[in-house]
Write a protein that holds these residues in place. Structure first.
Motif, mmCIF file in Angstrom:
data_model
loop_
_atom_site.group_PDB
_atom_site.id
_atom_site.type_symbol
_atom_site.label_atom_id
_atom_site.label_comp_id
_atom_site.label_asym_id
_atom_site.label_seq_id
_atom_site.Cartn_x
_atom_site.Cartn_y
_atom_site.Cartn_z
ATOM 1 N N LEU A 199 28.618 -4.915 -16.030
ATOM 2 C CA LEU A 199 27.292 -4.578 -16.538
ATOM 3 C C LEU A 199 26.582 -3.763 -15.461
ATOM 4 O O LEU A 199 26.523 -4.179 -14.305
ATOM 5 N N VAL A 200 26.030 -2.622 -15.834
ATOM 6 C CA VAL A 200 25.388 -1.754 -14.854
ATOM 7 C C VAL A 200 24.086 -1.199 -15.409
ATOM 8 O O VAL A 200 24.011 -0.807 -16.577
ATOM 9 N N SER A 201 23.060 -1.165 -14.538
ATOM 10 C CA SER A 201 21.841 -0.420 -14.814
ATOM 11 C C SER A 201 21.857 0.775 -13.866
ATOM 12 O O SER A 201 21.454 0.664 -12.704
ATOM 13 N N PRO A 202 22.350 1.930 -14.316
ATOM 14 C CA PRO A 202 22.629 3.040 -13.398
ATOM 15 C C PRO A 202 21.387 3.556 -12.672
ATOM 16 O O PRO A 202 20.311 3.685 -13.254
ATOM 17 N N THR A 203 21.568 3.869 -11.392
ATOM 18 C CA THR A 203 20.477 4.446 -10.616
ATOM 19 C C THR A 203 20.343 5.942 -10.859
ATOM 20 O O THR A 203 19.306 6.523 -10.557
ATOM 21 N N ASP A 204 21.393 6.582 -11.368
ATOM 22 C CA ASP A 204 21.313 7.985 -11.759
ATOM 23 C C ASP A 204 22.413 8.252 -12.774
ATOM 24 O O ASP A 204 23.163 7.353 -13.148
ATOM 25 N N ARG A 229 19.173 1.044 -18.451
ATOM 26 C CA ARG A 229 19.385 2.482 -18.261
ATOM 27 C C ARG A 229 20.806 2.821 -18.703
ATOM 28 O O ARG A 229 21.639 1.940 -18.861
ATOM 29 N N TRP A 230 21.076 4.122 -18.846
ATOM 30 C CA TRP A 230 22.402 4.512 -19.285
ATOM 31 C C TRP A 230 22.716 5.906 -18.759
ATOM 32 O O TRP A 230 21.844 6.584 -18.181
ATOM 33 N N THR A 238 15.345 5.991 -17.886
ATOM 34 C CA THR A 238 14.043 5.365 -18.094
ATOM 35 C C THR A 238 12.927 6.191 -17.452
ATOM 36 O O THR A 238 11.815 6.267 -17.982
ATOM 37 N N GLY A 239 13.213 6.814 -16.300
ATOM 38 C CA GLY A 239 12.205 7.634 -15.654
ATOM 39 C C GLY A 239 11.813 8.820 -16.510
ATOM 40 O O GLY A 239 10.625 9.078 -16.753
ATOM 41 N N SER A 240 12.789 9.566 -17.009
ATOM 42 C CA SER A 240 12.497 10.755 -17.821
ATOM 43 C C SER A 240 11.962 10.381 -19.195
ATOM 44 O O SER A 240 11.064 11.040 -19.729
#
Length: 359
Positions: free
Chosen positions: A120-125, A146-147, A190-192
């Motif tokens: 399970l990952v919440s990608p940083t970029d 995030r994805w 999520t940022g964009s």
């Protein structure tokens, strides 16, 4: 500690018979099975998980790489992941990326070397070659919160667009017209996405989002403080600052107070990602709440489906606006203060699951 040989001796059977019983093999007689289970209970024997993984090619272990363990949102997410995994018979190893792509990849590499069953990952970029290679190699994987666009991996996330639209409508109704945002990293979905949702919602009311009202943050408190100081130094400061995550909102609050100003009398403040602390600030912070616990549980279920040969589905759950008193609301219009997640059960009942072949 008792060994499998001790169990075999106690039950009067071979080691192979004990192994078959422990692995639920159907060829063992009911009598022999009963003797082995009685011996296991009497000796307090626990199978060696590492040795078993070598035989079954499974470790019953999941990896979780979160973006920032100090962020209460991800702390709650990790807790729900661990609880759901344990209920399904899995353990969890957690890695904290600290919003750093290099540290994220370090944890992913380490977890894969540990032969975890799924990740399970919440990608940083969105540009990690290691993550892309792992996905293409068929590693059971689920993105949570995030994805990475274009990667065929199930995604479990909250859709905040409706809640952002509700927030802008709420602020407009309070008479606010100059609205600014502290954005998260553009390299994260999520940022964009949150900036785009904010811009679209403002446009519905004919409100501009000038460049000086967009401050680039990094989902850390210090960036929220720095960006807000820049807003306050403008010839015409915004009337409300919307922070795209909770830590940046806390930094913004620090900056306002450091300037000798008050929330909401001098400037309003709203946040994405509600946290329990927000009901204890003065004033309580108006925020967008995500169903964090249900996101974690749904992510584990999707990953276990993938591991166990079932078809996993991407899941999108709704976020919602929680009105408090940090934007000039009156006590009559604010919700009764309560910790983030208190209404999660009702949110989960309204959740919608969407199949997506490509996130």
């Amino acid at each position: 500690m008792a060994s499998i040989k001790d169990v075999a001796a106690e039950a009067g059977v071979s080691v192979a018979t004990v192994s078959r019983v422990l692995n639920a093999h159907p060829s063992v007689s009911a009598e022999a099975r009963a003797r082995v289970l009685a011996a296991v209970e009497a000796l307090g024997y626990r199978p060696n998980a590492v040795a078993r993984s070598l035989r079954t090619d499974q470790t019953r272990t999941l990896g979780l790489v979160i973006s920032d363990v100090l962020n209460p949102y991800f702390t709650e997410l990790a807790r729900s992941v661990e609880e759901e995994a344990r209920a399904l018979g899995y353990s969890v190893i957690i890695g904290n990326a600290d919003e750093r792509p290099d540290l994220q990849d370090h944890h992913v590499r380490t977890l894969l070397d540990r032969r975890i069953d799924g990740l399970l990952v919440s990608p940083t970029d969105g540009g990690s070659p290691l993550m892309l290679d792992a996905a293409r190699a068929g590693t059971p994987m689920v993105f949570v919160d995030r994805w990475i666009p274009g990667v065929d991996v199930p995604v479990v996330r909250a859709d905040g667009r409706g809640a952002v639209r509700d927030l802008v409508a709420h602020l407009y109704g309070l008479g606010h017209r100059r609205l600014a945002i502290i954005a998260g990293p553009a390299a994260t979905t999520t940022g964009s996405e949150r900036v785009a949702a904010f811009r679209e919602a403002l446009a519905e009311y004919g409100l501009p989002l000038p460049g000086e009202y967009i401050g680039q943050g990094d989902f850390q408190a210090e960036s929220g403080r720095r960006v807000t100081e820049g807003f306050l130094d403008l010839p015409e400061p915004p009337e409300v600052v919307f922070a795209a995550d909770n830590l940046m909102a806390l930094g913004a609050l620090d900056a306002v107070r450091a300037h000798g100003l008050r929330v909401p009398q001098d400037i309003g403040l709203a946040a994405f990602d509600d946290i329990p602390w927000f009901v204890h600030t003065d004033p309580p912070v108006t925020a967008i709440a995500q169903p964090t616990g249900e996101l974690g549980r749904a992510a584990v279920r999707a990953l276990v489906d993938r591991i166990e040969g079932r078809a996993p589905r991407s899941v999108t759950l709704p976020a919602r606006l929680v009105v408090r008193r940090s934007c000039g609301e009156t006590p009559e219009t604010a919700e009764t203060p309560k910790a983030s997640g208190a209404s999660e059960a009702s949110e989960a009942s309204e959740a919608s699951e969407n199949d997506r072949s490509t996130p």
